[in-house]
Design a protein around this motif. Structure first.
Motif, PDB file in Angstrom:
ATOM      1  N   ALA A  40      22.461  46.150  35.650  1.00  0.00           N
ATOM      2  CA  ALA A  40      22.999  45.492  36.849  1.00  0.00           C
ATOM      3  C   ALA A  40      23.606  44.141  36.492  1.00  0.00           C
ATOM      4  O   ALA A  40      24.694  43.780  36.961  1.00  0.00           O
ATOM      5  N   TRP A  41      22.954  43.391  35.643  1.00  0.00           N
ATOM      6  CA  TRP A  41      23.474  42.081  35.214  1.00  0.00           C
ATOM      7  C   TRP A  41      24.785  42.268  34.464  1.00  0.00           C
ATOM      8  O   TRP A  41      25.754  41.562  34.702  1.00  0.00           O
ATOM      9  N   TYR A  42      24.830  43.238  33.545  1.00  0.00           N
ATOM     10  CA  TYR A  42      26.034  43.464  32.742  1.00  0.00           C
ATOM     11  C   TYR A  42      27.226  43.809  33.626  1.00  0.00           C
ATOM     12  O   TYR A  42      28.309  43.258  33.478  1.00  0.00           O
ATOM     13  N   PHE A  43      27.026  44.735  34.557  1.00  0.00           N
ATOM     14  CA  PHE A  43      28.139  45.140  35.400  1.00  0.00           C
ATOM     15  C   PHE A  43      28.548  44.056  36.386  1.00  0.00           C
ATOM     16  O   PHE A  43      29.715  43.929  36.723  1.00  0.00           O
ATOM     17  N   SER A  44      27.607  43.249  36.827  1.00  0.00           N
ATOM     18  CA  SER A  44      27.992  42.155  37.725  1.00  0.00           C
ATOM     19  C   SER A  44      28.771  41.090  36.958  1.00  0.00           C
ATOM     20  O   SER A  44      29.680  40.475  37.502  1.00  0.00           O
ATOM     21  N   GLN A  45      28.464  40.883  35.684  1.00  0.00           N
ATOM     22  CA  GLN A  45      29.206  39.921  34.868  1.00  0.00           C
ATOM     23  C   GLN A  45      30.607  40.429  34.577  1.00  0.00           C
ATOM     24  O   GLN A  45      31.562  39.687  34.609  1.00  0.00           O
ATOM     25  N   SER A  46      30.757  41.701  34.278  1.00  0.00           N
ATOM     26  CA  SER A  46      32.086  42.226  33.972  1.00  0.00           C
ATOM     27  C   SER A  46      32.964  42.217  35.223  1.00  0.00           C
ATOM     28  O   SER A  46      34.157  42.012  35.133  1.00  0.00           O
ATOM     29  N   ASP A  47      32.388  42.423  36.415  1.00  0.00           N
ATOM     30  CA  ASP A  47      33.168  42.337  37.653  1.00  0.00           C
ATOM     31  C   ASP A  47      33.649  40.913  37.879  1.00  0.00           C
ATOM     32  O   ASP A  47      34.774  40.690  38.293  1.00  0.00           O
ATOM     33  N   THR A  48      32.808  39.933  37.585  1.00  0.00           N
ATOM     34  CA  THR A  48      33.184  38.532  37.757  1.00  0.00           C
ATOM     35  C   THR A  48      34.320  38.176  36.813  1.00  0.00           C
ATOM     36  O   THR A  48      35.281  37.529  37.203  1.00  0.00           O
ATOM     37  N   LYS A  49      34.236  38.622  35.578  1.00  0.00           N
ATOM     38  CA  LYS A  49      35.285  38.313  34.606  1.00  0.00           C
ATOM     39  C   LYS A  49      36.600  38.955  35.013  1.00  0.00           C
ATOM     40  O   LYS A  49      37.645  38.340  34.926  1.00  0.00           O
ATOM     41  N   SER A  50      36.567  40.210  35.464  1.00  0.00           N
ATOM     42  CA  SER A  50      37.817  40.862  35.852  1.00  0.00           C
ATOM     43  C   SER A  50      38.401  40.218  37.100  1.00  0.00           C
ATOM     44  O   SER A  50      39.602  40.111  37.243  1.00  0.00           O
ATOM     45  N   THR A  51      37.558  39.747  38.008  1.00  0.00           N
ATOM     46  CA  THR A  51      38.042  39.051  39.196  1.00  0.00           C
ATOM     47  C   THR A  51      38.673  37.728  38.806  1.00  0.00           C
ATOM     48  O   THR A  51      39.736  37.373  39.296  1.00  0.00           O
ATOM     49  N   GLU A  52      38.031  37.002  37.891  1.00  0.00           N
ATOM     50  CA  GLU A  52      38.600  35.733  37.437  1.00  0.00           C
ATOM     51  C   GLU A  52      39.919  35.975  36.728  1.00  0.00           C
ATOM     52  O   GLU A  52      40.863  35.227  36.877  1.00  0.00           O
ATOM     53  N   HIS A  53      39.994  37.027  35.934  1.00  0.00           N
ATOM     54  CA  HIS A  53      41.221  37.326  35.211  1.00  0.00           C
ATOM     55  C   HIS A  53      42.340  37.693  36.181  1.00  0.00           C
ATOM     56  O   HIS A  53      43.476  37.300  35.988  1.00  0.00           O
ATOM     57  N   LYS A  54      42.016  38.433  37.231  1.00  0.00           N
ATOM     58  CA  LYS A  54      43.032  38.804  38.213  1.00  0.00           C
ATOM     59  C   LYS A  54      43.534  37.577  38.963  1.00  0.00           C
ATOM     60  O   LYS A  54      44.684  37.507  39.323  1.00  0.00           O
ATOM     61  N   GLU A  55      42.654  36.596  39.192  1.00  0.00           N
ATOM     62  CA  GLU A  55      43.067  35.408  39.912  1.00  0.00           C
ATOM     63  C   GLU A  55      43.988  34.533  39.069  1.00  0.00           C
ATOM     64  O   GLU A  55      44.774  33.782  39.597  1.00  0.00           O
ATOM     65  N   GLU A  56      43.915  34.627  37.753  1.00  0.00           N
ATOM     66  CA  GLU A  56      44.753  33.813  36.884  1.00  0.00           C
ATOM     67  C   GLU A  56      46.170  34.363  36.768  1.00  0.00           C
ATOM     68  O   GLU A  56      47.066  33.633  36.423  1.00  0.00           O
ATOM     69  N   LYS A  57      46.368  35.648  37.047  1.00  0.00           N
ATOM     70  CA  LYS A  57      47.682  36.258  36.851  1.00  0.00           C
ATOM     71  C   LYS A  57      48.793  35.639  37.681  1.00  0.00           C
ATOM     72  O   LYS A  57      49.831  35.331  37.145  1.00  0.00           O
ATOM     73  N   PRO A  58      48.629  35.494  38.998  1.00  0.00           N
ATOM     74  CA  PRO A  58      49.748  34.934  39.744  1.00  0.00           C
ATOM     75  C   PRO A  58      49.958  33.456  39.411  1.00  0.00           C
ATOM     76  O   PRO A  58      49.195  32.611  39.833  1.00  0.00           O
ATOM     77  N   LYS A  59      50.964  33.181  38.620  1.00  0.00           N
ATOM     78  CA  LYS A  59      51.269  31.800  38.236  1.00  0.00           C
ATOM     79  C   LYS A  59      52.283  31.214  39.206  1.00  0.00           C
ATOM     80  O   LYS A  59      53.104  31.929  39.770  1.00  0.00           O
ATOM     81  N   SER A  60      52.235  29.919  39.336  1.00  0.00           N
ATOM     82  CA  SER A  60      53.229  29.237  40.152  1.00  0.00           C
ATOM     83  C   SER A  60      54.562  29.273  39.426  1.00  0.00           C
ATOM     84  O   SER A  60      54.621  29.067  38.221  1.00  0.00           O
ATOM     85  N   PRO A  61      55.632  29.528  40.140  1.00  0.00           N
ATOM     86  CA  PRO A  61      56.932  29.536  39.477  1.00  0.00           C
ATOM     87  C   PRO A  61      57.316  28.122  39.040  1.00  0.00           C
ATOM     88  O   PRO A  61      56.946  27.142  39.672  1.00  0.00           O
ATOM     89  N   VAL A  62      58.031  28.059  37.936  1.00  0.00           N
ATOM     90  CA  VAL A  62      58.498  26.785  37.409  1.00  0.00           C
ATOM     91  C   VAL A  62      60.020  26.817  37.438  1.00  0.00           C
ATOM     92  O   VAL A  62      60.640  27.753  36.938  1.00  0.00           O
ATOM     93  N   PHE A  63      60.606  25.788  38.054  1.00  0.00           N
ATOM     94  CA  PHE A  63      62.064  25.733  38.192  1.00  0.00           C
ATOM     95  C   PHE A  63      62.606  24.462  37.549  1.00  0.00           C
ATOM     96  O   PHE A  63      61.940  23.435  37.515  1.00  0.00           O
ATOM     97  N   VAL A  64      63.831  24.565  37.049  1.00  0.00           N
ATOM     98  CA  VAL A  64      64.564  23.420  36.519  1.00  0.00           C
ATOM     99  C   VAL A  64      65.875  23.355  37.284  1.00  0.00           C
ATOM    100  O   VAL A  64      66.610  24.351  37.362  1.00  0.00           O
ATOM    101  N   THR A  65      66.170  22.198  37.855  1.00  0.00           N
ATOM    102  CA  THR A  65      67.415  22.023  38.592  1.00  0.00           C
ATOM    103  C   THR A  65      68.456  21.402  37.674  1.00  0.00           C
ATOM    104  O   THR A  65      68.204  20.373  37.050  1.00  0.00           O
ATOM    105  N   LEU A  66      69.597  22.055  37.581  1.00  0.00           N
ATOM    106  CA  LEU A  66      70.708  21.514  36.797  1.00  0.00           C
ATOM    107  C   LEU A  66      71.581  20.673  37.722  1.00  0.00           C
ATOM    108  O   LEU A  66      71.650  20.920  38.927  1.00  0.00           O
ATOM    109  N   GLU A  67      72.268  19.709  37.139  1.00  0.00           N
ATOM    110  CA  GLU A  67      73.200  18.908  37.935  1.00  0.00           C
ATOM    111  C   GLU A  67      74.309  19.816  38.450  1.00  0.00           C
ATOM    112  O   GLU A  67      74.628  20.839  37.856  1.00  0.00           O
ATOM    113  N   THR A  68      74.909  19.417  39.551  1.00  0.00           N
ATOM    114  CA  THR A  68      75.970  20.206  40.174  1.00  0.00           C
ATOM    115  C   THR A  68      77.157  20.339  39.219  1.00  0.00           C
ATOM    116  O   THR A  68      77.545  19.380  38.542  1.00  0.00           O
TER     117      THR A  68
END
Length: 164
Positions: A40-68
């Protein structure tokens, strides 16, 4: 009396056998409980790790604005045309932002040459703008050497687009 002695011996022998079986059963139950708790401990730890890993995937977009950019377009028979365009680049991470800033003269030169090679007819339609966006992305990625590992500019967005 001989029978009484036999009964006493049987009675005296039985409790240790019951205690031995009791300890054996308790030992097995304890081992199974420990194994179940460990699982039970092992499977609860692996669920936590996979949840944390899934939360890290969506990254904020990074933009660079060029002069007109303001360029003369190629003559297409209907007179001179000018293009004024604002461009934002979507990049994979903040290290690419530093690379874009480092190579800004090369990037601006490439984009200016590309824009000035177009005619108003070529870039007036939606398809023409989308094709231009892809060409700008390719042009910007050249000095960044970004073909490896999907790094570099992943999108080109027009923030303003005026043809006169």
């Amino acid at each position: 009396m001989a029978r009484d002695k036999a009964k006493e011996e049987v009675v005296a022998d039985e409790p240790p056998k019951k205690k031995g079986k009791l300890f054996l059963i308790l030992g097995i139950l304890l081992a199974l409980g420990g194994a179940g708790g460990g699982a039970a401990w092992y499977f609860s730890q692996s669920d936590t790790k996979s949840t944390e890993h899934k939360e890290e995937k969506p990254k904020s977009p990074v933009f660079v604005t060029l002069e007109t950019f303001t360029v003369n377009l190629q003559a297409d028979g209907s007179g001179e045309h000018y293009l004024q365009v604002g461009i934002d680049l979507k990049v994979t991470d903040s290290t690419v932002v530093d690379l874009v800033k480092l190579h800004m003269p090369e990037i601006r030169n490439g984009v200016l040459l590309l824009l000035s090679s177009k005619s108003a007819e070529q870039i007036a339609s939606l398809e023409g703008k989308q094709k231009l966006s892809a060409e700008i992305q390719e042009q910007v990625n050249k000095p960044l050497n970004a073909k490896v590992a999907g790094k570099g500019v992943t999108g080109v967005f027009f923030t303003s687009f005026v043809i006169q």
